[in-house]
Design a protein around this motif. Structure first.
Motif, PDB file in Angstrom:
ATOM      1  N   LEU A 197     -15.572  65.795 -56.171  1.00  0.00           N
ATOM      2  CA  LEU A 197     -14.518  66.721 -55.761  1.00  0.00           C
ATOM      3  C   LEU A 197     -13.675  66.077 -54.664  1.00  0.00           C
ATOM      4  N   PRO A 198     -12.410  66.461 -54.566  1.00  0.00           N
ATOM      5  CA  PRO A 198     -11.537  65.921 -53.523  1.00  0.00           C
ATOM      6  C   PRO A 198     -11.845  66.563 -52.175  1.00  0.00           C
ATOM      7  N   ASP A 199     -11.278  65.988 -51.116  1.00  0.00           N
ATOM      8  CA  ASP A 199     -11.362  66.636 -49.799  1.00  0.00           C
ATOM      9  C   ASP A 199     -10.621  67.963 -49.858  1.00  0.00           C
ATOM     10  N   PRO A 200     -11.056  68.987 -49.135  1.00  0.00           N
ATOM     11  CA  PRO A 200     -12.103  68.976 -48.098  1.00  0.00           C
ATOM     12  C   PRO A 200     -13.516  69.238 -48.622  1.00  0.00           C
ATOM     13  N   TYR A 201     -13.687  69.170 -49.939  1.00  0.00           N
ATOM     14  CA  TYR A 201     -14.972  69.541 -50.529  1.00  0.00           C
ATOM     15  C   TYR A 201     -15.913  68.357 -50.752  1.00  0.00           C
ATOM     16  N   ARG A 202     -15.369  67.133 -50.702  1.00  0.00           N
ATOM     17  CA  ARG A 202     -16.096  65.949 -51.157  1.00  0.00           C
ATOM     18  C   ARG A 202     -17.476  65.781 -50.513  1.00  0.00           C
ATOM     19  N   GLU A 203     -17.521  65.704 -49.198  1.00  0.00           N
ATOM     20  CA  GLU A 203     -18.773  65.412 -48.497  1.00  0.00           C
ATOM     21  C   GLU A 203     -19.822  66.491 -48.750  1.00  0.00           C
ATOM     22  N   PHE A 204     -19.414  67.748 -48.675  1.00  0.00           N
ATOM     23  CA  PHE A 204     -20.340  68.861 -48.910  1.00  0.00           C
ATOM     24  C   PHE A 204     -20.887  68.797 -50.330  1.00  0.00           C
ATOM     25  N   TYR A 205     -20.001  68.535 -51.292  1.00  0.00           N
ATOM     26  CA  TYR A 205     -20.417  68.520 -52.702  1.00  0.00           C
ATOM     27  C   TYR A 205     -21.344  67.350 -53.005  1.00  0.00           C
ATOM     28  N   GLU A 206     -21.105  66.210 -52.377  1.00  0.00           N
ATOM     29  CA  GLU A 206     -21.990  65.064 -52.590  1.00  0.00           C
ATOM     30  C   GLU A 206     -23.399  65.369 -52.105  1.00  0.00           C
ATOM     31  N   GLU A 207     -23.503  66.063 -50.979  1.00  0.00           N
ATOM     32  CA  GLU A 207     -24.826  66.433 -50.472  1.00  0.00           C
ATOM     33  C   GLU A 207     -25.484  67.458 -51.387  1.00  0.00           C
ATOM     34  N   LEU A 208     -24.700  68.392 -51.896  1.00  0.00           N
ATOM     35  CA  LEU A 208     -25.234  69.361 -52.853  1.00  0.00           C
ATOM     36  C   LEU A 208     -25.785  68.648 -54.079  1.00  0.00           C
ATOM     37  N   LYS A 209     -25.013  67.742 -54.643  1.00  0.00           N
ATOM     38  CA  LYS A 209     -25.458  67.003 -55.838  1.00  0.00           C
ATOM     39  C   LYS A 209     -26.724  66.200 -55.558  1.00  0.00           C
ATOM     40  N   ARG A 210     -26.759  65.558 -54.399  1.00  0.00           N
ATOM     41  CA  ARG A 210     -27.918  64.735 -54.052  1.00  0.00           C
ATOM     42  C   ARG A 210     -29.211  65.549 -54.101  1.00  0.00           C
ATOM     43  N   GLN A 211     -29.150  66.754 -53.544  1.00  0.00           N
ATOM     44  CA  GLN A 211     -30.350  67.588 -53.527  1.00  0.00           C
ATOM     45  C   GLN A 211     -30.646  68.193 -54.899  1.00  0.00           C
TER      46      GLN A 211
END
Length: 276
Positions: A100-114
């Motif tokens: 996902l693009p910013d401002p969602y990118r970092e949050f979404y990457e952590e969601l996917k990781r878990q």
């Protein structure tokens, strides 16, 4: 044939489901636009300052509604605590290939990781997510708590009717705060008729990417300025009363198959036509 990733109108991606024969999100509206304007904004959560909010979602999908809600609520209320509970049949592994693009990118990457580690209870900052996997009809009966908002984002009523029945909505009503809002992209007559028979007040949401709006429903709340809701037109109200298709899907045991639910619905439509 396998599921595949497709691009939506706002540049974000979604997945085409071979089981249901449709995409997880509206391709014409744009996946992220739909999350914001058909779920979060009409839920009124952005307009009510609270230390803690509780959200229930039917159809977690790719986690877009969760991500968009978390980012915007944290931006508006930095100290807010978010408890998010979601029903989902299973997590699609293709989620790992989506960004996902910013401002969602970092949050979404952590969601996917878990998620890809198999976790169903996830904590990111002050946001707690719990995903209940399996048949939502069985899961919903075991819940005994109230939510400020409910997002209904299952596959479309004719493809996934078991999650759009009067009986399933009755369970959701039981879990919704009286001043809370249920939001969904669907304006299908069986859906709105079920909500009306259960005592909900029904409103249109702002159209996104197409002419038709979504639906927002509440037991006792009134729309606030900024929620972009408007009443059903006289033509819509009349259609909801007299159309043969304005018959709720029924599943008294919360256990019937899709085919059984659809066959019963089609039979009731034909019977209603005969009485007109």
């Amino acid at each position: 044939m396998e599921d595949k990733i497709v691009r939506t109108a706002d540049g974000s991606f979604t997945i085409w489901s071979t089981e249901f024969g449709e995409s997880y999100h509206s391709i014409s509206a744009g996946a992220l636009e739909e999350s914001l304007k058909k779920f979060l904004i009409p839920s009124h959560l952005l307009f009510k300052a609270k230390k803690k909010v509780k959200i229930l979602e039917v159809g977690f999908g790719l986690g877009y509604n969760f991500t968009v809600s978390a980012i915007h609520l944290l931006k508006t209320f930095p100290n807010i605590e978010i408890h998010y509970l979601a029903f989902e049949k299973e997590i699609n592994p293709l989620i790992g290939k989506i960004t996902l693009p910013d401002p969602y990118r970092e949050f979404y990457e952590e969601l996917k990781r878990q998620l890809l580690k198999g976790q169903t209870v996830i904590k990111i900052s002050s946001v707690r997510l719990e995903i209940l996997l399996g048949d939502a009809r069985k899961r919903v009966k075991a819940l005994d708590e109230n939510f400020d908002a409910i997002y209904h984002d299952a596959f479309s009523p004719r493809k996934n009717p078991e999650l759009w029945t009067l009986e399933f909505f009755a369970e959701l009503k039981r879990l919704l705060e009286n001043d809370g809002w249920l939001t969904t992209y669907s304006i299908a007559l069986p859906v709105r008729r079920a909500l009306k028979e259960l005592g909900f007040k029904i409103f249109n949401t702002e159209p996104v990417g197409r002419r038709s709006p979504g639906t927002a429903a509440t037991i006792s709340a009134k729309p606030l300025e900024g929620s972009r809701l408007y009443p059903l037109s006289p033509k819509e109200e009349k259609k909801l009363e007299i159309s043969p298709k304005a018959v709720p899907f029924r599943d008294p045991c919360l256990c019937l198959s899709r085919k059984e639910i659809m066959n019963k619905y089609l039979w009731e439509v034909e019977e209603k036509k005969k009485s007109l």
